[in-house]
Design a protein around this motif. Structure first.
Motif, PDB file in Angstrom:
ATOM      1  N   ASN A   1      -6.958  76.747  89.335  1.00 57.38           N
ATOM      2  CA  ASN A   1      -5.605  77.166  89.694  1.00 57.38           C
ATOM      3  C   ASN A   1      -5.572  77.753  91.101  1.00 57.38           C
ATOM      4  O   ASN A   1      -6.608  78.083  91.679  1.00 57.38           O
ATOM      5  CB  ASN A   1      -5.086  78.200  88.688  1.00 57.38           C
ATOM      6  N   GLN A   2      -4.351  77.907  91.636  1.00 61.83           N
ATOM      7  CA  GLN A   2      -4.194  78.432  92.986  1.00 61.83           C
ATOM      8  C   GLN A   2      -4.709  79.860  93.117  1.00 61.83           C
ATOM      9  O   GLN A   2      -5.100  80.291  94.205  1.00 61.83           O
ATOM     10  CB  GLN A   2      -2.720  78.367  93.400  1.00 61.83           C
ATOM     11  N   ASP A   3      -4.700  80.620  92.018  1.00 64.26           N
ATOM     12  CA  ASP A   3      -5.195  81.999  92.074  1.00 64.26           C
ATOM     13  C   ASP A   3      -6.712  82.090  91.908  1.00 64.26           C
ATOM     14  O   ASP A   3      -7.273  83.185  91.838  1.00 64.26           O
ATOM     15  CB  ASP A   3      -4.497  82.862  91.028  1.00 64.26           C
ATOM     16  N   GLY A   4      -7.372  80.939  91.842  1.00 63.98           N
ATOM     17  CA  GLY A   4      -8.833  80.934  91.754  1.00 63.98           C
ATOM     18  C   GLY A   4      -9.386  81.012  90.351  1.00 63.98           C
ATOM     19  O   GLY A   4     -10.592  81.168  90.174  1.00 63.98           O
ATOM     20  N   THR A   5      -8.520  80.893  89.324  1.00 60.93           N
ATOM     21  CA  THR A   5      -8.988  80.909  87.933  1.00 60.93           C
ATOM     22  C   THR A   5      -9.077  79.487  87.396  1.00 60.93           C
ATOM     23  O   THR A   5      -8.368  78.584  87.854  1.00 60.93           O
ATOM     24  CB  THR A   5      -8.056  81.735  87.039  1.00 60.93           C
ATOM     25  N   VAL A   6      -9.927  79.301  86.423  1.00 64.49           N
ATOM     26  CA  VAL A   6     -10.050  78.011  85.749  1.00 64.49           C
ATOM     27  C   VAL A   6     -10.133  78.274  84.250  1.00 64.49           C
ATOM     28  O   VAL A   6     -10.753  79.249  83.821  1.00 64.49           O
ATOM     29  CB  VAL A   6     -11.295  77.232  86.248  1.00 64.49           C
ATOM     30  N   VAL A   7      -9.487  77.424  83.458  1.00 59.76           N
ATOM     31  CA  VAL A   7      -9.391  77.626  82.011  1.00 59.76           C
ATOM     32  C   VAL A   7     -10.100  76.488  81.291  1.00 59.76           C
ATOM     33  O   VAL A   7      -9.804  75.308  81.518  1.00 59.76           O
ATOM     34  CB  VAL A   7      -7.919  77.699  81.548  1.00 59.76           C
TER      35      VAL A   7
END
Length: 503
Positions: A367-373
Motif C-alpha cells: 500500500n501507499q503507506d508502506g503496509t502489506v496485507v
C-alpha cells in the motif's frame, strides 16, 4: 629477558585460544524447551541450537505425573525411528526420547520433536532433565553432552513461577521473573531500504529474556491473559458491522474466549502489536477448539542465512508466529515494510522446516503507506520476498528445461506445487571454514592477478628494452653508413684530384 617475554606471550595466546574453544563449545550445546501451545495440558518439546548435521538424538525428560504421558510426534515420516520409553521414577514419569532420521533432524537450529499431553495442568517445577543428551551424525559418529539446559514456557498466568531442578527429581527451587523464550529479540523498525536484497526489521511489542534458575532448568515469569470481560465493552457497531480493536501489551496473551465470542457474535477483531497487526474476521465463521485456553500471536523475527540463500537474497522479512497451528477463523497479517516499496508486489512463503522447503502461500501489493496485507491460514514460520521464485520455477517445470542450478533449488511437493529448497543452516565452524576458503580463493585470485600483471610488465619491459636496442642498432648502422659514404666521397675526390695532376 626477550626469551621470557616470548614464552609469556605464547602462554597467554594458548590460554586465550583455549578459552575461546571452550566458549565456542559451550555456545554449540543444544538445549531442551518445554512450552505450552495454549491448549489444555499440552506441551511442546523442542530442541534448540541443534547442528544441521544431526541425524539422531537421545535425551530425557522427567514429568511430575504418576500416569503415562501421551506423546504425539511432530514428524510422522515413516522413514524415521521415533520412540519414547516411559519409566516410573519416584512417582514421576521419566521419558527417554529416541529419534533417528534418514536426513538431518532440521535444516535450522530448532526442531520440534513432539507434543506431550498430561492428565493435569503442570508448572515449571513439574519438568526436569538429567542434562544428558547424545547426538549422532550421518556417519553415526556420536557427541555426548552432560549439561543440557531445560527451558520452560508454560501457562501465561504466572502459575509457574516456582521451582526448577537440575536433575530428574525436580526438588530444588528457584524463582525468576521475565518471559524466557531465548530466541526472541527486541528489534527496532527500519523501513527505509528500497533494495529488495536487504532485510527489514519489524519492532515487537512482546520482548523476552532468559534467566537461569540453575544449570539445567530455566523458568518463565509472570504473563498476563487478556480476558473477554476486559474488552467486551469496546465492541463497536458501524453500518451493521461489529468491530473490536485491541492493543496487545508486552507479555500479554489472548484468552481463547475472545475469539470464541468473536465468531459467535460475528465480530471483526484487530490485534495491534507495534507496527504489525492481526485481523480475525469472526463474521465469516470459524472454530476454536474446546481445549484451547489462550493464543500468542506475537511474531519472533528471524535472520537465517539459509533462508536468505534460498530466496536468492530477495528476502525482506523472516518471522515465526509464537502460536503454531491452524487459525481459528479467517485471519490476515498487516506488516509495515516502508513506503519505498509502495506499489511493489511481495510474496509470502511458508517455511517447512521438516521438509526444508519454501512454499508460496500468497502475494500482495504494498500500500501507499508502506503496509502489506497477507492472508494466513496456519500460524508457522514464514518469509517475505520481493522476488517471485515460484512462478519462474513453474514456467521452467512446464517447459521441462531446467539448469542444474534450478533443479537443485526447486522441486514439486506431493500436491504438485512448486517449492524452493532451503539449504541446511551452517554451523559457526562451517561458516568460518567457508569464509576461510573464500578468503583463500580471493587471495589466490589476487596472487594470480599480481603474477599476470608482473608477467605483463616483464614482457612490456623486455619489449621496450628490445625496442631501445633496435633503435640503437639502427643509429649505429646509420652512423656507419654515413661514415662509409663520407669516406667514399673523400676517396672519389682524392682520385679525381690525382688524375688531374697527372694530366
Amino acid at each position: 629477558m626477550n626469551l621470557r617475554k616470548f614464552l609469556v606471550a605464547g602462554f597467554t595466546a594458548v590460554m586465550m585460544a583455549g578459552f575461546g574453544a571452550l566458549a565456542s563449545s559451550a555456545a554449540s550445546v543444544p538445549n531442551i524447551q518445554v512450552r505450552s501451545n495454549g491448549a489444555e495440558n499440552e506441551y511442546e518439546v523442542t530442541l534448540q541450537n541443534v547442528s544441521s548435521e544431526t541425524y539422531g538424538v537421545q535425551f530425557d525428560l522427567t514429568v511430575d505425573s504418576d500416569k503415562d504421558v501421551t506423546v504425539n510426534w511432530a514428524d510422522g515420516d515413516s522413514g524415521n525411528v521415533q520412540k519414547a520409553v516411559q519409566t516410573d521414577s519416584n512417582g514421576k514419569t521419566q521419558i527417554t526420547f529416541y529419534v533417528s532420521k534418514l536426513r538431518p533432524l532440521s535444516n535450522s537450529s530448532n526442531v520440534q520433536v513432539a507434543t506431550i499431553v498430561t492428565d493435569r495442568e503442570l508448572n515449571s517445577s513439574s519438568f526436569a532433565t538429567s542434562g544428558y543428551m547424545k547426538t549422532v551424525n550421518q556417519n553415526q559418529k556420536s557427541t555426548v553432552y552432560q549439561d543440557v539446559v531445560l527451558d520452560t514456557k508454560l501457562t501465561p498466568d504466572g502459575s509457574n513461577n516456582g521451582s526448577g531442578s537440575d536433575n530428574s527429581s525436580g526438588n530444588n527451587s528457584g524463582s525468576n521473573s521475565g518471559n524466557n523464550k531465548p530466541s526472541d529479540t527486541n528489534q527496532s523498525q527500519n523501513t527505509s531500504r528500497p533494495s529488495g536484497s536487504q532485510q527489514i526489521t519489524v519492532s515487537q511489542t512482546n520482548t523476552t529474556g532468559k534467566q537461569e534458575t540453575d544449570k539445567n532448568q530455566t523458568t518463565e515469569g509472570t504473563q498476563k491473559i487478556l480476558a473477554w470481560k476486559d474488552i467486551s465493552s469496546q465492541v463497536k457497531t458501524v453500518s451493521g458491522k461489529k468491530t473490536l480493536a485491541i492493543t496487545i501489551e508486552q507479555g500479554q496473551q489472548l484468552d481463547a474466549d475472545i475469539l470464541r465470542n468473536a465468531i459467535e457474535q460475528k465480530i471483526s477483531v484487530t490485534l495491534q502489536y507495534g507496527n504489525y497487526q492481526w485481523t480475525f474476521d469472526g463474521a465469516n465463521g470459524g472454530s476454536v477448539p474446546d481445549k484451547q485456553k489462550f493464543y500468542d500471536f506475537s511474531l519472533e523475527m528471524l535472520s537465517q542465512h539459509n533462508l536468505t540463500a534460498a530466496a536468492e537474497g530477495s528476502d525482506l522479512l523472516q518471522f515465526a508466529v509464537q502460536y503454531q497451528g491452524q487459525m481459528p477463523c479467517p485471519a490476515s497479517l498487516t506488516i509495515t515494510v516502508g513506503a519505498d516499496y509502495a506499489g511493489q508486489t511481495l510474496y509470502l512463503a511458508y517455511y517447512d522446516e521438516l521438509a526444508a522447503t519454501l512454499q508460496k502461500t500468497a502475494e500482495a501489493v504494498v500500500n501507499q503507506d508502506g503496509t502489506v496485507v497477507f492472508p494466513i491460514e496456519n500460524a508457522a514460520k514464514y518469509i517475505v520476498t520481493s522476488k517471485d521464485l515460484w512462478t519462474a520455477a513453474a514456467k521452467t517445470e512446464e517447459m521441462s528445461v531446467q539448469t542444474s542450478e534450478q533443479s537443485q533449488s526447486t522441486a514439486l511437493d506431493l500436491s504438485g506445487n512448486v517449492v524452493v529448497t532451503v539449504p541446511p543452516m551452517m554451523t559457526e565452524e562451517e561458516v568460518e571454514a567457508q569464509e576461510a576458503a573464500q578468503e583463500t580463493t580471493e587471495n589466490e585470485e589476487i596472487s594470480a592477478t599480481d603474477e599476470s600483471e608482473t608477467l605483463e610488465q616483464e614482457v612490456q619491459s623486455d619489449s621496450e628494452t628490445q625496442s631501445q636496442e633496435n633503435s640503437k642498432a639502427v643509429v649505429v648502422i646509420a652512423s656507419i653508413a654515413v661514415v662509409i659514404l663520407f669516406g667514399a666521397v673523400i676517396a672519389f675526390l682524392f682520385v679525381k684530384v690525382a688524375n688531374k695532376r697527372r694530366a
